[in-house]
Write a protein that holds these residues in place. Structure first.
Motif, PDB file in Angstrom:
ATOM      1  N   TYR A  35      17.741  37.608  86.330  1.00 32.12           N
ATOM      2  CA  TYR A  35      18.030  36.412  87.100  1.00 32.12           C
ATOM      3  C   TYR A  35      19.540  36.221  87.131  1.00 32.12           C
ATOM      4  O   TYR A  35      20.230  36.543  86.160  1.00 32.12           O
ATOM      5  N   ALA A  36      20.032  35.718  88.220  1.00 34.75           N
ATOM      6  CA  ALA A  36      21.466  35.435  88.300  1.00 34.75           C
ATOM      7  C   ALA A  36      21.685  34.354  89.330  1.00 34.75           C
ATOM      8  O   ALA A  36      20.891  34.186  90.265  1.00 34.75           O
ATOM      9  N   ARG A  61      14.585  32.850  83.751  1.00 37.80           N
ATOM     10  CA  ARG A  61      15.018  31.937  84.811  1.00 37.80           C
ATOM     11  C   ARG A  61      16.089  30.975  84.270  1.00 37.80           C
ATOM     12  O   ARG A  61      15.937  30.412  83.191  1.00 37.80           O
ATOM     13  N   ILE A  62      17.146  30.818  85.035  1.00 41.30           N
ATOM     14  CA  ILE A  62      18.274  30.013  84.579  1.00 41.30           C
ATOM     15  C   ILE A  62      18.034  28.560  84.955  1.00 41.30           C
ATOM     16  O   ILE A  62      17.826  28.236  86.128  1.00 41.30           O
ATOM     17  N   GLN A  63      18.037  27.701  83.954  1.00 39.01           N
ATOM     18  CA  GLN A  63      17.820  26.277  84.238  1.00 39.01           C
ATOM     19  C   GLN A  63      19.115  25.595  84.663  1.00 39.01           C
ATOM     20  O   GLN A  63      19.309  25.302  85.825  1.00 39.01           O
TER      21      GLN A  63
ATOM     22  N   TYR B 150      15.155  23.617  92.715  1.00 39.78           N
ATOM     23  CA  TYR B 150      15.327  25.079  92.702  1.00 39.78           C
ATOM     24  C   TYR B 150      15.315  25.561  94.134  1.00 39.78           C
ATOM     25  O   TYR B 150      14.768  24.908  95.021  1.00 39.78           O
ATOM     26  N   LYS B 186      18.429  33.823  93.117  1.00 40.34           N
ATOM     27  CA  LYS B 186      17.459  34.813  93.585  1.00 40.34           C
ATOM     28  C   LYS B 186      16.185  34.096  94.012  1.00 40.34           C
ATOM     29  O   LYS B 186      15.621  33.328  93.236  1.00 40.34           O
ATOM     30  N   ARG B 293      17.478  19.991  86.192  1.00 41.31           N
ATOM     31  CA  ARG B 293      17.610  21.289  85.515  1.00 41.31           C
ATOM     32  C   ARG B 293      18.371  21.131  84.203  1.00 41.31           C
ATOM     33  O   ARG B 293      18.084  21.823  83.224  1.00 41.31           O
ATOM     34  N   VAL B 297      16.733  21.623  80.137  1.00 43.30           N
ATOM     35  CA  VAL B 297      17.382  22.247  78.981  1.00 43.30           C
ATOM     36  C   VAL B 297      17.439  21.250  77.826  1.00 43.30           C
ATOM     37  O   VAL B 297      17.152  21.595  76.669  1.00 43.30           O
TER      38      VAL B 297
END
Lengths: 183, 383
Positions: A35-36, A61-63, B150, B186, B293, B297
């Motif tokens: 993921y990026a 997956r980047i939060q 997202y 992505k 988001r 976290v």
């Protein structure tokens, strides 16, 4: 998330740094299945104003889409350093061109590579600055296989510029290896 | 653009401001009128290139107000339409948004929120237009506002925005913030077989029998396309079923209530939210857009420290998922509401959640995002 990696490319508008960030992210996605994401900073000036792009790479997956602890920073302008040298990890790898960036915080792991001189001398066109930088970045960090970054650069290079981009990438990669070898 | 295939889906790396126009085109949008404004400008750029390729029309209008007017006119010809703007433009569009609500014209208005008030912070994050989306134009009218966090969600929610606009004959807002608009991520583009496209209800009767606001069969009257042989009148004045003005109190009352029912009677179909670790949450967090988001976290970090935190993430900001908020409020000792404004959603949470403990905000308006650590600190205070 041990493979979480944050990179910042800082320069002034017109040096092609936003595209370099995209290439790094695409390399992670397309050639390593990671993921990026990238987030460019927009300034009022387009050309000549300090600009940066942040890239985050992770196998999950980047939060949070912004940086909190940067592993690698490329900086090609003193003004950009002054404005964007924040969120850096204590042991952040920093790559600068000493002809453009004179004052940096020496507690980071600073690498000084004459990127502009190399580009000017070997490539003749300054448009390849970002490809040289990407090559050097690929050699300095181990977040991605340099081959992945090279392939992403090849994919994103405008038609007709594939060969010089590959050459510029290799120049950067070899120059940084030499610099590292010389200690 | 890298374009790989994954299980038949195209994998792309696009910024939010490219995802939305592409999703709009997939949803059938064939008209865009706008007045480029950061941080939404890329949408106008992309639409100016992409719409002609699919037989659509792009118009750059002389200002935001005219763009909204053009949108309404184009929609009345039967096209699916969209515009994109940011806070200052959203302000200017309000009068015509009210008009679109009153005459019941389907349209999608994207607002990539930046800092304010006034021209504020043109290229930086803000989330301060959410009450404006709900109350920005005068009079009572139903509101649907979607706020994806997202980019894959932004794609599907954009398609849903068109579907809801068409189905309920009303403007639908997509509220992004600058972070989501500009970050590239992505995403896998869903195959068209994975979703349905909705068309507005159209008359089944011949032109001579058409009554433009005939709600005898449904609260959503069929809408004929202009230039298709159906003649009808539209006005922002209160009107009866013929479309002509009336001041008859009973009719005005009934028609306004009917308009509100378009949303109020279909909440289960419209409302959307995500709950994350809320079942046993001692401390609730309610956040939307990019801030959600950071909140995700923070909730994970809190759990690692032994605090049972949970996140409610509204995807429809309006209608606000009241029941979910109420359930979270009942269970928790307190609720944190982080938002990139000086406290707006918190009013709604205070109103509906019924939380006996404190409801506190984390608020930033400097154009920089709220960090997970800042939300975590508030969670720890309430735990």
């Amino acid at each position: 998330m041990s493979d979480h990696f944050e990179a910042r490319f800082a320069a002034v508008g017109g040096q092609g740094i936003l595209l370099a960030g995209e290439i790094l992210a695409v390399a992670a996605i397309s050639f390593e299945g990671k993921y990026a994401l990238d987030s460019p900073t927009y300034t009022a000036q387009v050309r000549g104003g300090p600009t940066k792009v942040d890239v985050i790479i992770d196998s999950e997956r980047i939060q949070f889409p912004r940086t909190t602890a940067i592993d690698f920073m490329l900086c090609l302008a003193q003004r950009s350093w002054n404005q964007f040298a924040f969120d850096l990890k204590e042991d952040c790898i920093v790559l600068i061109d000493p002809s453009l960036v004179h004052e940096v915080d020496e507690r980071y792991r600073i690498y000084r590579l004459p990127i502009i001189e190399i580009t000017k001398k070997e490539m003749k066109k300054m448009v390849y600055t970002s490809a040289v930088s990407l090559g050097a970045m690929a050699g300095l960090t181990n977040v991605l296989n340099p081959e992945s970054i090279r392939k992403a650069l090849l994919q994103k290079a405008p038609p007709g510029t594939e060969e010089p981009n590959m050459k510029a990438f290799k120049l950067g990669l070899e120059a940084i290896k030499q610099l590292m070898a010389s200690g | 653009m890298p374009q790989q295939q994954n299980n038949g889906r195209r994998v792309v790396f696009w910024p939010g401001n490219e995802v939305i126009p592409e999703a709009a085109i997939a949803a059938g949008c064939r008209f865009f009128a706008g007045y480029p404004i950061t941080p939404s400008s890329e949408m106008a750029h992309i639409m100016s290139r992409r719409l002609p390729q699919v037989g659509g029309v792009f118009i750059q209008m002389e200002d935001e107000i005219a763009a909204m007017g053009a949108l309404i006119g184009a929609s009345l010809t039967g096209e699916k339409v969209m515009t994109a703007t940011s806070g200052p433009g959203f302000s200017l569009k309000q009068e015509n948004i009210g008009y679109a609500s009153m005459i019941e014209v389907p349209c999608v208005v994207v607002n990539v929120m930046r800092g304010g008030p006034s021209t504020g912070l043109p290229t930086a994050l803000g989330q301060s237009d959410i009450m404006q989306a709900r109350w920005g134009t005068h009079g009572d009218r139903p509101v649907i506002a979607l706020t994806p966090s997202y980019l894959d969600e932004a794609y599907m929610e954009t398609i849903r925005a068109f579907n809801l606009a068409e189905k309920f004959r009303m403007p639908v807002f997509v509220l992004l913030d600058e972070v989501i608009g500009h970050l590239s991520e992505k995403i896998e583009i869903p195959d068209p077989s994975e979703y349905e496209l909705v068309e507005r209800p159209r008359p089944k009767v011949p032109p001579e029998q058409y009554i433009p606001y005939d709600s005898s069969e449904s609260d959503i009257p069929p809408l004929a396309d202009y230039f298709s042989g159906y003649r009808f009148h539209m006005t922002g004045l209160n009107h009866d079923k013929t479309g002509f003005p009336t001041t008859n109190p009973a009719i005005c009352q009934a028609e306004n209530e009917r308009m509100m029912r378009k949303v109020d009677a279909h909440l289960s179909e419209i409302e959307k939210y995500e709950e994350y670790l809320t079942e046993d949450a001692d401390v609730g967090v309610i956040a939307f857009g990019s801030t959600a988001r950071a909140a995700m976290v923070a909730v994970n970090d809190a759990r690692e420290r032994g605090i049972k935190a949970g996140l409610l993430r509204p995807i429809t900001l309006w209608p606000f998922p009241e029941e979910a908020a109420r359930n979270l409020g009942k269970r928790s000792k307190g609720i944190v509401v982080p938002e990139a404004n000086l406290g707006q959603l918190i009013y709604e949470v205070q109103r509906v959640a019924g939380c006996t403990g404190p409801v506190v905000g984390v608020n930033k308006v400097g154009g920089v995002p709220i960090y997970p650590g800042e939300i975590l600190a508030k969670i720890e205070e309430l735990a």
